[in-house]
Write an enzyme that holds these catalytic residues in place. Structure first.
Site, short mmCIF file in Angstrom:
data_model
loop_
_atom_site.label_atom_id
_atom_site.label_comp_id
_atom_site.label_asym_id
_atom_site.label_seq_id
_atom_site.Cartn_x
_atom_site.Cartn_y
_atom_site.Cartn_z
N ALA A 191 42.48 42.60 38.03
CA ALA A 191 42.77 44.04 37.92
C ALA A 191 42.33 44.85 39.13
O ALA A 191 42.25 46.08 39.09
CB ALA A 191 42.18 44.66 36.64
N ARG A 212 46.41 44.47 40.84
CA ARG A 212 46.53 43.07 40.50
C ARG A 212 46.54 42.92 38.97
O ARG A 212 45.91 43.70 38.26
CB ARG A 212 45.32 42.30 41.07
N HIS A 213 47.25 41.90 38.48
CA HIS A 213 47.27 41.63 37.04
C HIS A 213 45.83 41.43 36.51
O HIS A 213 44.92 41.14 37.28
CB HIS A 213 48.11 40.40 36.73
N GLY A 214 45.67 41.50 35.21
CA GLY A 214 44.36 41.34 34.59
C GLY A 214 43.96 39.87 34.43
O GLY A 214 44.67 38.97 34.89
#
Ligand code: NAG
Ligand code: NAG
Ligand code: NAG
Ligand code: NAG
Length: 462
Positions: A392, A82-84
């Site tokens: 993340a 997953r994105h931060g």
């Protein structure tokens, strides 16, 4: 144990560099105690560090004790990340603005936290931030990359990266592209690579499958009644008590605090912490019980929109499921011939990418479903996004060649080894890849994205 080590480190530090380092340590320990007491309930708005608290002391620490012994060789790693940490979306910013205005103009009282909000705190979130990755989010991914290189040194290596054996696939959202670039930068800075650039593939069919699944869009995403349980809970007795307690703390009439406002204030506390590492005065509006209720409301939503609530939620990830297993199959067969062309695949997406896949694989499946009326009996549920879906968050699938012991597949979630649900395996043992394929046989033979996502497709199994 960890505390002891840290104290020793402090003493050594002091002996070596005296007062100035002491200052740094002072701020370090200050930041440790600066964690809001409700930080473990932020659902998908929580920090990765709360899920792996040892990272608070050392953001680059890894725990290799549960990885297989030296007889096993790493062959391939697929990571779905997953994105931060990111800014709020414009929708949430609007709600936060509303609750801020209410506290500013209508609340009264002598509490120091209230005066701090009214006199010092500034509403600095603006709608144009629109979910962008923040500096902390850049670091989330850089640090994850470095830890992965420590965990799997023969796969996440300079040689493999330079040789083009590390592939990057990302969702088209800027926070994901930026996260992918940050992951790459973590590695290039680690190895001082400045003579080579690395590309990435944008693939929304894979990383934002939920937008392309007609049945999901029609039955769940665009269907207000799909979230009936969430709406009921938000108007139910537990949430009512939370909003009343907030109104009491602000000395405003009960009618002024809606469940939406409670949630927006909760988000303010969460964002101030995850983005700026601050224990903001907004956090004082909640005690642990309030936070657990708000956490449940968020989990309920994830459950019905991305999790076990409806079979199509997880079925919409069939395309990613098959993609992952075809990579593993390819690596397995190439391994027999000696060289694996794609050693590592880093796929960057969203919470909405990871949760359906985890659900399809059977993780965090409680015997009882989450509903508007069973908050109390769900206190021990495994479906608790605060515990496994922070910024993340990552699912790692690692293929090992264990010689005579065969090809084996280890799943790690947020760097912690997991057991595939329903597989009869001893806790510590890593299953044979073939046994994992057998376990998911039905999905491997079916789970066709096109078919499942057809509007009038009936699900025959869940
Ligand atoms: C590392 O993993 C071992 C084995 O599971 C576990 O007992 C230990 O608590 C972990 N250490 C940390 C710091 O999480
Ligand atoms: C809240 O404060 C604003 C600004 O002072 C005022 O216009 C509004 O009437 C107040 N609302 C309530 C319900 O007291
Ligand atoms: C990526 O993140 C950095 C740090 O927050 C920011 O300066 C930059 O504008 C971002 N880029 C994009 C494309 O979002
Ligand atoms: C989840 O649990 C329910 C009830 O125990 C079970 O019927 C279902 O098959 C499980 N789903 C998955 C994907 O394992």
């Amino acid at each position: 144990m960890m505390f002891t080590l840290y104290s020793k480190f402090t003493i050594v530090n002091f002996l070596i560099c005296g007062i100035s380092c002491c200052f740094i340590d002072y701020f370090k320990s200050r930041s440790v105690s600066n964690i809001p007491t409700i930080a473990n309930y932020f659902s998908t708005k929580g920090r990765y560090e709360e899920v792996n608290p040892y990272l608070i002391e050392d953001i680059l620490a890894v725990n290799k004790s549960q990885l297989p012994s030296a007889e096993c060789r790493e062959v391939h790693l697929t990571a779905i990340v997953r994105h931060g940490t990111r800014y709020p979306t414009s929708k949430n910013v609007k709600k936060m603005q509303r609750v801020y205005n209410l506290v500013l103009h209508n609340a009264s009282g002598r509490e120091s936290w209230l005066r701090e909000i009214q006199n010092h705190w500034r509403m600095w979130y603006t709608e144009d931030m629109d979910g962008r990755l923040v500096e902390k989010g850049v670091n989330d991914l850089k640090h994850l990359a470095v830890r992965m290189s420590k965990l799997f040194p023969s796969l996440v290596s300079e040689e493999k990266l330079r040789g083009g054996h590390v592939k990057f696939i990302t969702s088209s959202k800027h926070r994901c592209i930026n996260s992918t670039l940050s992951f790459q930068r973590g590695l290039t800075e680690l190895w001082n690579i400045d003579d080579q650039e690395f590309d990435h593939e944008v693939n929304d069919a894979l990383m934002r499958f939920f937008e392309h699944c007609t049945k999901f869009l029609k039955d769940v995403d665009d269907n207000p009644s799909a979230l009936e349980e969430v709406d009921k809970f938000n108007l139910g007795p537990e949430m009512k008590r939370v909003t009343e307690k907030i109104a009491d703390r602000l000395h405003v009439p009960y009618s002024l605090i809606t469940d939406d406002m409670a949630q927006a204030a909760f988000y303010l506390c969460a964002y101030e912490f995850s983005i700026k590492n601050e224990n903001s005065p907004w956090c004082q509006l909640f005690d642990a019980v309030d936070a657990q209720v708000l956490e449940y409301a968020l989990d309920l939503k994830q459950f019905w929109k991305r999790g076990y609530g409806y079979p199509i939620n997880s079925k919409s990830s069939c395309i990613l499921f098959h993609d992952v297993f075809s990579r593993l199959d390819k690596a397995a067969s190439e391994n027999k011939l000696g060289t694996v062309s794609e050693a590592v695949t880093i796929q960057v997406g969203h919470a909405e990418t990871l949760l359906p896949l985890l659900t399809l694989l059977g993780f965090f499946n409680d015997s009882e479903r989450l509903t508007s009326t069973n908050y109390a009996t769900q206190a021990q549920r495994s479906f608790r996004t605060s515990k496994f879906l922070p910024y993340a968050a990552n699912l790692l699938l690692v293929l090992y060649d264990c010689g005579e012991d065969g090809l084996r597949l280890q799943p790690l979630l947020n760097e912690k080894p997991m057991v595939f649900p329903g597989m009869d395996q001893q806790q510590a043992a890593i299953p044979l890849y073939q046994d994992v394929r057998d376990h998911y046989r039905e999905l491997l033979q079916g789970c066709d994205f096109e078919t499942e996502c057809e509007l009038f497709h009936e699900n025959t199994y869940t």
